[in-house]
Scaffold this active site. Sequence first.
Site, short mmCIF file in Angstrom:
data_model
loop_
_atom_site.label_atom_id
_atom_site.label_comp_id
_atom_site.label_asym_id
_atom_site.label_seq_id
_atom_site.Cartn_x
_atom_site.Cartn_y
_atom_site.Cartn_z
N ASP A 67 0.76 -0.89 4.17
CA ASP A 67 0.73 -1.00 5.10
C ASP A 67 -0.21 -1.87 6.01
O ASP A 67 -0.20 -2.33 5.45
CB ASP A 67 -0.39 0.64 5.29
CG ASP A 67 -2.05 0.71 4.47
OD1 ASP A 67 -1.65 -0.81 3.64
OD2 ASP A 67 -2.74 1.38 3.55
N ASN A 136 -11.76 9.51 1.48
CA ASN A 136 -11.42 11.08 1.81
C ASN A 136 -10.29 11.33 0.90
O ASN A 136 -9.36 12.58 1.95
CB ASN A 136 -10.96 10.52 3.48
CG ASN A 136 -10.50 9.60 3.95
OD1 ASN A 136 -9.99 8.40 3.46
ND2 ASN A 136 -9.81 9.53 4.98
N HIS A 138 -6.96 9.30 1.16
CA HIS A 138 -5.98 8.97 1.23
C HIS A 138 -4.92 7.39 0.47
O HIS A 138 -5.53 7.87 -0.55
CB HIS A 138 -6.04 8.32 3.65
CG HIS A 138 -6.79 6.69 3.02
ND1 HIS A 138 -7.41 6.23 4.34
CD2 HIS A 138 -7.16 6.09 1.92
CE1 HIS A 138 -7.70 5.08 3.64
NE2 HIS A 138 -7.61 5.10 2.62
N GLU A 143 -3.79 9.91 6.20
CA GLU A 143 -5.30 10.16 6.42
C GLU A 143 -4.70 11.70 5.73
O GLU A 143 -3.92 12.65 6.47
CB GLU A 143 -5.55 10.20 7.65
CG GLU A 143 -5.68 8.63 8.01
CD GLU A 143 -6.62 7.78 7.02
OE1 GLU A 143 -7.37 7.85 6.93
OE2 GLU A 143 -7.26 6.50 7.98
P1 PGA Z 1 -10.86 0.51 -1.52
O1 PGA Z 1 -9.74 1.39 -0.23
O2 PGA Z 1 -9.74 0.27 -2.65
O3 PGA Z 1 -11.19 -0.59 -0.68
O4 PGA Z 1 -12.25 1.44 -2.01
C1 PGA Z 1 -8.85 1.99 -1.41
C2 PGA Z 1 -7.92 2.86 -0.30
O5 PGA Z 1 -8.79 3.04 0.98
O6 PGA Z 1 -6.83 3.54 -0.09
#
Ligand code: PGA
Length: 242
Positions: A67, A136, A138, A143
């Site tokens: 992304d 959450n 995702h 999302e």
């Molecule tokens: P993080 O993010 O590795 O910074 O916890 C993971 C994500 O949001 O997919």
Amino acid sequence: MELLIVKDYDELSRKAAEIVADELKSNPRIVLGLPTGATPLGMYRELIEMYKEGKISFKDVITFNLDEYEGLSKEDPNSYYRFMNDNFFSHIDIKEENTNIPDGMAVDIERECREYEDKIAKSGGIDFMILGIGNNGHIGFNEPAEFFPGFTHRVKLAESTIQANSRFFDSIDHVPRYALTMGIKSIMHSKKIMLLASGKAKAEAIKGALQGPITPKLPASVLQLHRHLIVIVDEEAGALLE
Ligand code: PGA
């Protein structure tokens, strides 16, 4: 599913890097799907070390990042383009033309998404996809929603994601509201998937993803349907698993 529960973040990073290195040794032309975020940083550091020690080479590897934020240029310190170059690509022997990240500055976003997906297909598809997980649930920037989105697309970020990612920005107002992300189909078409999670903030999401119902309200739960899934969590992220 293969589930590895390791002690802490350092062990998770080492184990994840070892698995990637083994995949790379068995297929030097591997097509990797790559994540950004705090979770994979330790794994990238370990892989850089292995490269410097002459144990692995990325010279024929192709990568596709999951992304990118919409509206951030390649130079922007918060763009995932910069993140990947600063934390990984500039330290290894990968060819720049073999690294792919959606262009967050594309004038025609829909076209950019279509072309990104075509490029993945032309490369023969993703052999090994590495994923983090949001608090959450995702994966990429897919999302929680009412349905599973298909291929690479534009997405409005959830408030919880904007909140979580604001730690990297000067202020929450600077966090982009939109992003381009591979979809659930793009991810699920990968031949193998490795999901990484560290820390207690991820425990609920991991529990739901691995042992809850399969639902787009917790996008990572769809991974239960993948035939070759490896999950590495540390004790804190795995604390709620039965
Ligand atoms: P993080 O993010 O590795 O910074 O916890 C993971 C994500 O949001 O997919």
